[in-house]
Scaffold this motif. Structure first.
Motif, PDB file in Angstrom:
ATOM      1  N   VAL A   1       0.863  -1.176   0.000  1.00 57.37           N
ATOM      2  CA  VAL A   1       0.000   0.000   0.000  1.00 57.37           C
ATOM      3  C   VAL A   1       0.902   1.229   0.000  1.00 57.37           C
ATOM      4  CG1 VAL A   1      -1.747   1.302   1.266  1.00 57.37           C
ATOM      5  CG2 VAL A   1      -1.826  -1.208   1.241  1.00 57.37           C
ATOM      6  N   GLY A   2       0.768   2.069  -0.993  1.00 55.93           N
ATOM      7  CA  GLY A   2       1.722   3.160  -1.045  1.00 55.93           C
ATOM      8  C   GLY A   2       1.277   4.294  -1.922  1.00 55.93           C
ATOM      9  N   PRO A   3       2.255   5.023  -2.435  1.00 52.78           N
ATOM     10  CA  PRO A   3       3.686   4.691  -2.376  1.00 52.78           C
ATOM     11  C   PRO A   3       4.308   4.979  -1.009  1.00 52.78           C
ATOM     12  CG  PRO A   3       3.392   6.771  -3.505  1.00 52.78           C
ATOM     13  CD  PRO A   3       1.999   6.248  -3.207  1.00 52.78           C
ATOM     14  N   ALA A   4       4.909   3.970  -0.427  1.00 53.13           N
ATOM     15  CA  ALA A   4       5.619   4.102   0.838  1.00 53.13           C
ATOM     16  C   ALA A   4       6.572   2.924   0.958  1.00 53.13           C
ATOM     17  CB  ALA A   4       4.654   4.114   2.016  1.00 53.13           C
ATOM     18  N   PRO A   5       7.798   3.154   1.415  1.00 51.93           N
ATOM     19  CA  PRO A   5       8.738   2.044   1.548  1.00 51.93           C
ATOM     20  C   PRO A   5       8.508   1.259   2.837  1.00 51.93           C
ATOM     21  CG  PRO A   5       9.779   4.063   2.251  1.00 51.93           C
ATOM     22  CD  PRO A   5       8.396   4.444   1.780  1.00 51.93           C
ATOM     23  N   ALA A   6       9.214   0.148   2.940  1.00 53.25           N
ATOM     24  CA  ALA A   6       9.349  -0.541   4.226  1.00 53.25           C
ATOM     25  C   ALA A   6      10.501   0.175   4.934  1.00 53.25           C
ATOM     26  CB  ALA A   6       9.647  -2.019   4.012  1.00 53.25           C
ATOM     27  N   TRP A   7      10.160   1.030   5.891  1.00 54.91           N
ATOM     28  CA  TRP A   7      11.120   2.013   6.393  1.00 54.91           C
ATOM     29  C   TRP A   7      12.310   1.398   7.121  1.00 54.91           C
ATOM     30  CZ3 TRP A   7      11.451   6.750   4.672  1.00 54.91           C
ATOM     31  CH2 TRP A   7      10.305   7.380   4.152  1.00 54.91           C
ATOM     32  N   ASN A   8      12.095   0.383   7.955  1.00 55.06           N
ATOM     33  CA  ASN A   8      13.222  -0.219   8.673  1.00 55.06           C
ATOM     34  C   ASN A   8      14.199  -0.876   7.707  1.00 55.06           C
ATOM     35  OD1 ASN A   8      12.478   0.357  11.453  1.00 55.06           O
ATOM     36  ND2 ASN A   8      10.790  -1.082  11.157  1.00 55.06           N
ATOM     37  N   PHE A   9      13.657  -1.542   6.705  1.00 57.53           N
ATOM     38  CA  PHE A   9      14.473  -2.172   5.671  1.00 57.53           C
ATOM     39  C   PHE A   9      15.254  -1.090   4.921  1.00 57.53           C
ATOM     40  CE2 PHE A   9      14.986  -3.803   1.320  1.00 57.53           C
ATOM     41  CZ  PHE A   9      15.592  -5.028   1.564  1.00 57.53           C
ATOM     42  N   ARG A  10      14.576  -0.002   4.568  1.00 60.88           N
ATOM     43  CA  ARG A  10      15.227   1.066   3.821  1.00 60.88           C
ATOM     44  C   ARG A  10      16.333   1.725   4.639  1.00 60.88           C
ATOM     45  NH1 ARG A  10      12.187   5.942   0.484  1.00 60.88           N
ATOM     46  NH2 ARG A  10      14.038   7.185   0.052  1.00 60.88           N
ATOM     47  N   ARG A  11      16.049   1.991   5.915  1.00 66.94           N
ATOM     48  CA  ARG A  11      17.063   2.626   6.754  1.00 66.94           C
ATOM     49  C   ARG A  11      18.315   1.758   6.851  1.00 66.94           C
ATOM     50  NH1 ARG A  11      12.529   4.973   9.600  1.00 66.94           N
ATOM     51  NH2 ARG A  11      12.135   3.044  10.750  1.00 66.94           N
ATOM     52  N   ALA A  12      18.122   0.456   7.023  1.00 65.87           N
ATOM     53  CA  ALA A  12      19.270  -0.451   7.123  1.00 65.87           C
ATOM     54  C   ALA A  12      20.058  -0.483   5.822  1.00 65.87           C
ATOM     55  CB  ALA A  12      18.795  -1.851   7.494  1.00 65.87           C
ATOM     56  N   ALA A  13      19.344  -0.520   4.686  1.00 65.27           N
ATOM     57  CA  ALA A  13      20.016  -0.565   3.387  1.00 65.27           C
ATOM     58  C   ALA A  13      20.801   0.714   3.124  1.00 65.27           C
ATOM     59  CB  ALA A  13      18.989  -0.793   2.284  1.00 65.27           C
ATOM     60  N   GLN A  14      20.202   1.845   3.423  1.00 66.95           N
ATOM     61  CA  GLN A  14      20.867   3.117   3.166  1.00 66.95           C
ATOM     62  C   GLN A  14      22.065   3.329   4.080  1.00 66.95           C
ATOM     63  OE1 GLN A  14      17.541   5.874   3.487  1.00 66.95           O
ATOM     64  NE2 GLN A  14      17.304   5.919   1.252  1.00 66.95           N
TER      65      GLN A  14
END
Length: 267
Positions: free
Chosen positions: A76-89
């Motif tokens: 449901v978005g547009p929105a990222p999976a934030w914890n996953f994104r923070r770790a990747a970045q």
């Protein structure tokens, strides 16, 4: 078969260092994941085809040591999976990530079910699976007198939590959604916990058509709403508002912590 509460099943079958399959593709077992968080599970190696926001929540809560998964994103978005994104970045490698397509993961589980070390799979040239090692070492190549082949490492979970619509007291289960990788996951796992929306009589289950035979099942949990806020075919729709609320709240580390307190830890 002795039925268990969800809390008892998680306490009995989830331990640090274990490989835990959280099925099914297309129906995320949020109830199991949230119980793992409440019980402060840690060091878990998750196997989760439909990672989605459940995997994101497990990452943020510090439950995981590794994840073998098909995707980690918000439907449901547009929105990222934030914890996953923070770790990747941030380049955080605290949690080992092994991304596999559903086909590759199903082949890995099939190899586990057959008790062989790997399974030949179609080659995937020009993709990140080979060029960037998305699988994190789960793919290799072998040579034999029959020719060369790309192979995926076998996956054999210590326990598989499998979601079904109906189950009888003997652990026979009925799926309404796509079968996907669920049956081979139950065959590959050393232990299988059936998480059913409803436990009913054997005649009703047989009439509906058994998808998971009870001989594969070690424990049975009746848990209505087991995949909420995801949807269960024929039972309840996806709770889009809950997905949107999570995406807003988890956009910051502090917001995610507040979300956990209010929606997971608070009865």
């Amino acid at each position: 078969m002795k039925g268990r509460t969800l809390a008892a099943a998680v306490a009995e079958y989830v331990r640090p260092g274990q490989r835990v399959y959280l099925g099914n593709f297309g129906a995320q077992l949020f109830s199991v994941g949230h119980e793992m968080i409440r019980q402060r599970a840690h060091g878990v190696h998750a196997v989760i085809a439909s990672g989605g926001l459940l995997m994101d929540q497990l990452l943020g809560a510090g439950v995981l040591r590794s994840a073998t998964y098909g995707h980690c994103w918000s439907p449901v978005g547009p929105a990222p999976a934030w914890n996953f994104r923070r770790a990747a970045q941030a380049g955080d490698t605290t949690v080992e990530l092994h991304e596999l397509s559903l086909g590759l993961l199903t082949a890995a589980l099939t190899a586990g079910a057959w008790r062989v070390p790997f399974m030949p799979v179609p080659d995937v040239p020009g993709t990140g699976y080979l060029d960037e090692d998305w699988s994190g070492g789960r793919l290799s190549a072998v040579e034999s007198e029959f020719g060369s082949a790309r192979v995926v490492r076998a996956e054999r979970p210590d326990v598989a939590f499998v979601h079904v619509d109906l189950a009888d007291p003997d652990g026979n289960g009925v799926l309404r959604g796509p079968l996907g990788e669920v049956l081979v996951a139950a065959q590959a796992a050393r232990r299988t916990v059936l998480v059913a929306e409803q436990v009913t009589d054997a005649e009703t289950v047989r009439a509906a058509g058994i998808s998971i035979p009870g001989l594969l099942v070690d424990a049975l949990v009746e848990s209505p709403g087991a995949v909420h806020p995801d949807g269960a075919a024929g039972r309840y729709p996806r709770d889009v508002e809950a997905y949107e609320r999570y995406s807003r709240r988890s956009a910051t580390v502090e917001g995610f912590g507040q979300w956990l307190t209010e929606e997971v830890f608070t009865p």
